[in-house]
Motif scaffolding. Structure first.
Motif, mmCIF file in Angstrom:
data_model
loop_
_atom_site.group_PDB
_atom_site.id
_atom_site.type_symbol
_atom_site.label_atom_id
_atom_site.label_comp_id
_atom_site.label_asym_id
_atom_site.label_seq_id
_atom_site.Cartn_x
_atom_site.Cartn_y
_atom_site.Cartn_z
ATOM 1 N N ASP A 234 7.154 -14.450 19.617
ATOM 2 C CA ASP A 234 5.811 -14.667 20.180
ATOM 3 C C ASP A 234 4.709 -14.099 19.307
ATOM 4 O O ASP A 234 3.534 -14.225 19.643
ATOM 5 C CB ASP A 234 5.727 -14.028 21.576
ATOM 6 C CG ASP A 234 5.905 -12.518 21.532
ATOM 7 O OD1 ASP A 234 6.814 -12.052 20.821
ATOM 8 O OD2 ASP A 234 5.141 -11.802 22.209
ATOM 9 N N LYS A 235 5.061 -13.481 18.194
ATOM 10 C CA LYS A 235 4.055 -12.766 17.391
ATOM 11 C C LYS A 235 3.900 -13.357 16.000
ATOM 12 O O LYS A 235 4.758 -14.081 15.511
ATOM 13 C CB LYS A 235 4.421 -11.284 17.289
ATOM 14 C CG LYS A 235 4.485 -10.586 18.636
ATOM 15 C CD LYS A 235 4.939 -9.166 18.500
ATOM 16 C CE LYS A 235 5.189 -8.571 19.863
ATOM 17 N NZ LYS A 235 6.379 -9.192 20.503
ATOM 18 N N THR A 236 2.784 -12.994 15.381
ATOM 19 C CA THR A 236 2.505 -13.338 13.992
ATOM 20 C C THR A 236 2.699 -12.089 13.151
ATOM 21 O O THR A 236 2.437 -10.972 13.616
ATOM 22 C CB THR A 236 1.067 -13.854 13.842
ATOM 23 O OG1 THR A 236 0.897 -14.984 14.694
ATOM 24 C CG2 THR A 236 0.766 -14.261 12.420
ATOM 25 N N LEU A 237 3.147 -12.259 11.927
ATOM 26 C CA LEU A 237 3.434 -11.117 11.054
ATOM 27 C C LEU A 237 2.491 -11.122 9.862
ATOM 28 O O LEU A 237 2.326 -12.145 9.190
ATOM 29 C CB LEU A 237 4.884 -11.164 10.571
ATOM 30 C CG LEU A 237 5.942 -11.222 11.673
ATOM 31 C CD1 LEU A 237 7.321 -11.411 11.071
ATOM 32 C CD2 LEU A 237 5.891 -9.972 12.535
ATOM 33 N N PHE A 238 1.884 -9.975 9.607
ATOM 34 C CA PHE A 238 1.024 -9.819 8.438
ATOM 35 C C PHE A 238 1.729 -8.895 7.452
ATOM 36 O O PHE A 238 2.103 -7.761 7.793
ATOM 37 C CB PHE A 238 -0.320 -9.205 8.838
ATOM 38 C CG PHE A 238 -1.180 -8.835 7.664
ATOM 39 C CD1 PHE A 238 -1.963 -9.786 7.029
ATOM 40 C CD2 PHE A 238 -1.186 -7.534 7.166
ATOM 41 C CE1 PHE A 238 -2.737 -9.454 5.934
ATOM 42 C CE2 PHE A 238 -1.963 -7.193 6.073
ATOM 43 C CZ PHE A 238 -2.739 -8.160 5.458
ATOM 44 N N PHE A 239 1.917 -9.372 6.209
ATOM 45 C CA PHE A 239 2.584 -8.593 5.171
ATOM 46 C C PHE A 239 1.565 -8.070 4.164
ATOM 47 O O PHE A 239 0.534 -8.706 3.917
ATOM 48 C CB PHE A 239 3.606 -9.452 4.424
ATOM 49 C CG PHE A 239 4.781 -9.871 5.264
ATOM 50 C CD1 PHE A 239 5.938 -9.103 5.303
ATOM 51 C CD2 PHE A 239 4.735 -11.035 6.012
ATOM 52 C CE1 PHE A 239 7.010 -9.483 6.070
ATOM 53 C CE2 PHE A 239 5.808 -11.430 6.788
ATOM 54 C CZ PHE A 239 6.956 -10.655 6.817
ATOM 55 N N ASN A 240 1.857 -6.913 3.583
ATOM 56 C CA ASN A 240 1.034 -6.458 2.463
ATOM 57 C C ASN A 240 1.396 -7.259 1.217
ATOM 58 O O ASN A 240 2.348 -8.039 1.204
ATOM 59 C CB ASN A 240 1.200 -4.953 2.243
ATOM 60 C CG ASN A 240 2.649 -4.543 2.020
ATOM 61 O OD1 ASN A 240 3.525 -5.390 1.840
ATOM 62 N ND2 ASN A 240 2.908 -3.257 2.041
ATOM 63 N N GLU A 241 0.639 -7.081 0.148
ATOM 64 C CA GLU A 241 0.826 -7.905 -1.052
ATOM 65 C C GLU A 241 2.219 -7.730 -1.662
ATOM 66 O O GLU A 241 2.817 -8.684 -2.163
ATOM 67 C CB GLU A 241 -0.240 -7.554 -2.090
ATOM 68 C CG GLU A 241 -1.647 -8.001 -1.704
ATOM 69 C CD GLU A 241 -2.650 -7.726 -2.799
ATOM 70 O OE1 GLU A 241 -2.223 -7.238 -3.877
ATOM 71 O OE2 GLU A 241 -3.847 -8.006 -2.589
ATOM 72 N N SER A 242 2.752 -6.527 -1.601
ATOM 73 C CA SER A 242 4.065 -6.265 -2.199
ATOM 74 C C SER A 242 5.214 -6.635 -1.280
ATOM 75 O O SER A 242 6.375 -6.489 -1.657
ATOM 76 C CB SER A 242 4.167 -4.787 -2.588
ATOM 77 O OG SER A 242 3.970 -3.967 -1.435
ATOM 78 N N LYS A 243 4.912 -7.103 -0.081
ATOM 79 C CA LYS A 243 5.913 -7.488 0.913
ATOM 80 C C LYS A 243 6.882 -6.336 1.224
ATOM 81 O O LYS A 243 8.076 -6.523 1.422
ATOM 82 C CB LYS A 243 6.708 -8.716 0.438
ATOM 83 C CG LYS A 243 5.862 -9.982 0.291
ATOM 84 C CD LYS A 243 5.390 -10.464 1.649
ATOM 85 C CE LYS A 243 4.568 -11.739 1.532
ATOM 86 N NZ LYS A 243 5.381 -12.914 1.175
ATOM 87 N N THR A 244 6.331 -5.114 1.256
ATOM 88 C CA THR A 244 7.153 -3.941 1.587
ATOM 89 C C THR A 244 6.807 -3.373 2.959
ATOM 90 O O THR A 244 7.319 -2.330 3.340
ATOM 91 C CB THR A 244 6.956 -2.843 0.538
ATOM 92 O OG1 THR A 244 5.558 -2.512 0.465
ATOM 93 C CG2 THR A 244 7.443 -3.303 -0.830
ATOM 94 N N GLY A 245 5.925 -4.040 3.665
ATOM 95 C CA GLY A 245 5.538 -3.592 4.997
ATOM 96 C C GLY A 245 4.841 -4.715 5.745
ATOM 97 O O GLY A 245 4.367 -5.677 5.135
#
Length: 862
Positions: A565-576
């Motif tokens: 049910d949620k959207t995911l926001f990643f940082n540029e390095s895709k480590t969080g």
């Protein structure tokens, strides 16, 4: 003298000051009531004041405030402390406001505002000492003013008494100087002062501790004398604004006496007595009562009430506060209502005069329907201002500036213009609150709809005029005249376009007006409406998020962050990543980031997420933040509010022994006697068993009259249930009567569950037994703690705020909170450790919307 006696004497003194201040105030009211005819005439005279001189007076009022801020800065610089100008101005405005209502005046009001000064690294004793210096500088300037007045008066009326006064004045200043030296060197004056006023010893020690800088002290006295000059100029401006011939002698004497009453009045800063003294003195200088009253009222408005009003605004309005966000919207909403009323009741004109005046300058006569439409637009704008729409901010600012300029050009409605000017300043100060983008580029289909809508209304107007023709209208039906009448009826909403003669013609024009209002309102609504935020495919990669979660997860609700049910926001390095859901213009993040446990990395991820949401036109809130993480959000300028407490039980130290656990022992014994048993089923679960669990879940939802909720909890999803262990309560035939499903908990050595549901025929104590069996499961699996989840609204009894105390009272007394209170009582039986959970937000207005926003994001939309 005992402490009790000193306290009694101090209280009696304060009561006497309050009583005396009230008597003086009542005396002033009685005086003006007795002179009400002259007061009414004076108010009428003020209504015709010169705007140019009023503007000069307003500039002097601003200078009055700024110079007081400079005196504060000099007072602190005398003690080698640098106080910023913004804090100095805020300190004066707030202190000036509060000191009017405190019997002890400015000496005690400074205690209310020490926090702002302490943030700049200035200690409390230094603040108090600087406040004394500030007060002494003002008193010294008043003394200099009084000496100058008497000296001037003595020269004007030279006599032996003047020489005596001059000699005595010089003697007075010599005595003051000797007394100061005696006090500083701990002479007889110091000993007498400390004997009767022990607090003077602390003042003396601070005086010796600080090395006084004379240059700032002299500058402070200079600015204090400038204050007296500004006050004198205010009297001159009041006379010029009222077109009254000024007199230097009158201004000098009246100002000096009024200032003495103002400074030494024990309560309310001489409200009443100052005005009376000014009127009496001005009357003795040959001014009429009407003139004297109008001068005194206008002077006090510029010198006293304007700074007091600004201080009140500063005191109650914070840059991120609720008032500064809602006040402009409320003002424009009320203006819209007044426009609508003006259009319905033609005799009621207060606000429509602005529209009428501007159209008069264009040679047009605005219709009531047009004024009605403007009211509708104002109301639409106010709604979007609450939501923080940038386009609505522009409209509101233009609207307020228009009210200010037109009111001043027409030399009427000064009050409305002043209010609108204040709202304009608030809008300018709160610009950053309005960042939600509108639909910058309308889609081709939407633009086509607008063109079709407008074209349809115009064609309707043209067809109507052509069909009704000369029989119903008094006009020349050429192409030009038809287009002109249609445009007037549609755009200007003119009800007299074409000069209607019959009822049918009037009805046609009213219908054209109605279609015009509806179509224009619809177009403006869609132009204002915030653009929707669509998530790109790259933002919903749950596999990457799960890998990060397996590596860095540390929270009991991390499991729900990769729920569908949620959207995911990643940082540029895709480590969080941050898991969130969008509703009503808010991005509601579940707890906080999932990433490496490093403060800088966490803060960078939060900043990136906030910047991303800002570009999308979304406000950000964080739901269910742990109390140990609050400091991090506070360092980013965030605010927080308690939402409840999470119950955590130490399973290894928990047992059923003791009086407090009697109810749990009884529940277990009752279940055992009736032949019920508790079972644990390991994943993966069979389809047949999942269907048995579904029957229990569906029955529970029906009985409890609930629907599935998500976001910070799960729903009955067969695929999710299949992969988790389940604990059940069954009867002798193996029918499932209650169950709970165990879900992964990423917090170290901690277990938790998601759904706990039952049939209505399940025996009493069924959930107690499920949790006790779960504790056995935790011990077998090597877990130390059991997280029982959130108890909403729990923990407010530990807070001291007004809002928290109110919620605590309702929580404990109101029947509507019975189920919520019951959840806390149920968990309390296991004697858990309670951990506070918060919602984190940016602005006060976000908190108002939070309950509705959370309710929406928790709905299951599948």
């Amino acid at each position: 003298m005992s402490t009790l006696q000193l306290s009694i004497n101090k209280n009696n003194k304060v009561l006497f000051q309050v009583f005396l201040g009230i008597i003086l105030l009542l005396g002033g009211i009685a005086f003006f009531m007795n002179q009400r005819t002259e007061v009414i005439a004076a108010v009428q005279l003020i209504n015709h004041t010169s705007f140019r001189w009023l503007a000069i007076g307003a500039v002097l009022s601003i200078a009055y405030i700024v110079v007081h801020g400079l005196i504060y800065r000099c007072s602190f610089k005398t003690l080698s402390c640098d106080l910023s100008m913004s804090v100095a101005l805020e300190l004066f405005l707030k202190r000036n406001f509060v000191s009017v209502f405190l019997p002890a005046g400015g000496f005690t009001s400074i205690a209310l505002f020490r926090k702002e000064i302490e943030k700049q690294g200035i200690s409390r004793p230094t603040t108090d000492f600087a406040s004394v210096i500030y007060t002494l500088l003002n008193l010294l300037s008043i003394t200099v003013l009084s000496f100058f007045v008497l000296f001037y008066w003595g020269i004007q009326n030279a006599s032996e008494s003047f020489l005596i006064f001059l000699a005595s004045s010089i003697g007075f200043w010599v005595i003051i100087a000797c007394s100061a030296v005696s006090f500083y060197k701990k002479g007889i004056l110091y000993r007498l002062t400390v004997k009767f006023f022990p607090s003077a010893e602390l003042f003396h020690s601070e005086l010796l501790r600080h090395k006084l800088s004379m240059k700032p002290l002299i500058m402070g006295l200079f600015w204090a004398l400038i204050i007296e000059l500004i006050g004198l100029l205010h009297l001159y401006v009041a006379m010029f604004a009222l077109n009254i011939e000024p007199s230097f002698d009158a201004c000098l004497i009246v100002y000096a006496v009024a200032t003495l009453f103002y400074c030494f009045s024990p309560f309310l800063k001489g409200v009443g007595i100052v005005e009376v003294s000014m009127v009496l003195l001005l009357h003795r200088f040959g001014y009429s009562e009407q003139q004297a009253i109008s001068i005194s009222l206008l002077y006090r408005l510029l010198e006293f009430w304007a700074p007091l009003l600004i201080g009140g605004i500063t005191f109650f309005i914070h840059k991120d506060g609720l008032i500064i966000r809602t006040l402009p919207a409320i003002f424009i909403f009320i203006s819209g209502l007044l426009y609508i009323i003006s259009s319905i009741i033609p005799s009621y004109i207060p606000h429509s005069q602005y529209i009428i005046g501007i159209f008069d300058t264009l040679g047009q006569d605005p219709s009531n329907a047009l004024i009605f439409l403007i009211g509708i637009v104002c109301i639409i704008c106010s709604v979007f201002m609450i939501r923080g729409l940038r386009a609505a901010w522009y409209f509101g600012l233009i609207f307020c500036c228009f009210m200010v300029l037109f009111g001043l050009i027409q030399d009427t409605a000064y009050v409305d213009s002043i209010i609108a000017f204040g709202i304009s300043l608030i809008l300018l100060c709160s610009y950053k609150h309005y960042f939600v983008s509108n639909r910058k580029i309308l889609s081709i289909s939407k633009r086509g709809q607008f063109i079709f809508l407008v074209s349809g209304v115009i064609l309707y107007g043209i067809a109507g005029f052509c069909y009704l023709q000369i029989e119903h209208f008094s006009m020349d039906f050429s192409i030009e005249s038809v287009l002109k009448a249609t445009s007037k009826g549609f755009i200007l909403l003119d009800t007299t376009a074409g000069n209607p003669k019959t009822l049918l013609a009037h009805l046609f024009l009213y219908s054209l007006n109605l279609f015009g209002v509806l179509s224009i309102s619809a177009i403006l609504y869609f132009v204002f409406k915030p653009m929707s935020s669509q998530c790109s495919e790259s933002e919903t990669k749950t596999a990457e998020a799960q890998a990060i979660l397996n590596r860095y997860g540390r929270s009991p609700v991390d499991y729900f962050k990769t729920y569908g049910d949620k959207t995911l926001f990643f940082n540029e390095s895709k480590t969080g990543f941050i898991s969130y859901k969008v509703s009503m213009g808010f991005a509601v993040a579940l707890e906080g980031p999932v990433c490496e446990d490093d403060r800088n990395i966490i803060m960078d991820l939060i900043r990136s997420f906030e910047e991303y949401c800002r570009k999308k036109g979304l406000k950000v809130t964080y739901y269910r933040v742990d109390q140990q993480h609050l400091e991090l959000y506070q360092s980013l300028g965030k605010k927080h509010f308690l939402i409840g407490e999470e119950a955590i039980v130490d399973v290894h130290n928990f047992n059923l022994q003791g009086k407090k656990r009697k109810s749990l022992r009884n529940a277990v014994n009752n279940i055992d006697r009736k032949g019920y048993r508790s079972e644990c089923y390991r994943a993966p679960l069979s389809d047949e068993f999942i269907e048995r669990l579904r029957l229990v879940s569906d029955n529970w939802l029906i009985e409890m009259k609930r629907s599935e909720r998500v976001f910070s909890q799960g729903m009955f999803d067969p695929e999710k249930i299949r992969d988790n262990d389940v604990i059940t309560l069954e009867d002798a035939e193996g029918n499932v009567l209650a169950f709970l499903n165990i879900i992964p908990n990423y917090a170290p050595r901690e277990a938790t569950y998601d759904l706990i549901r039952k049939l209505d025929i399940a025996p009493g104590g069924n959930m107690d037994v499920l949790l006790l069996r779960f504790m056995d499961y935790c011990r077998d699996e090597g877990y130390q703690m059991l997280n029982m989840g959130l108890a909403p609204l729990s923990g407010f009894d530990k807070k001291n705020g007004v809002i928290e105390s109110t919620i605590s009272f309702l929580y404990n007394k109101n029947s509507h909170f019975k189920s919520t209170r019951g959840l806390r009582e149920f968990k309390e039986k296991f004697e858990p450790h309670w951990v506070e959970k918060y919602i984190v937000y940016s602005y006060d207005i976000d908190l108002l919307a939070a309950p509705l926003v959370l309710s929406k994001v928790m709905r299951n939309r599948k």
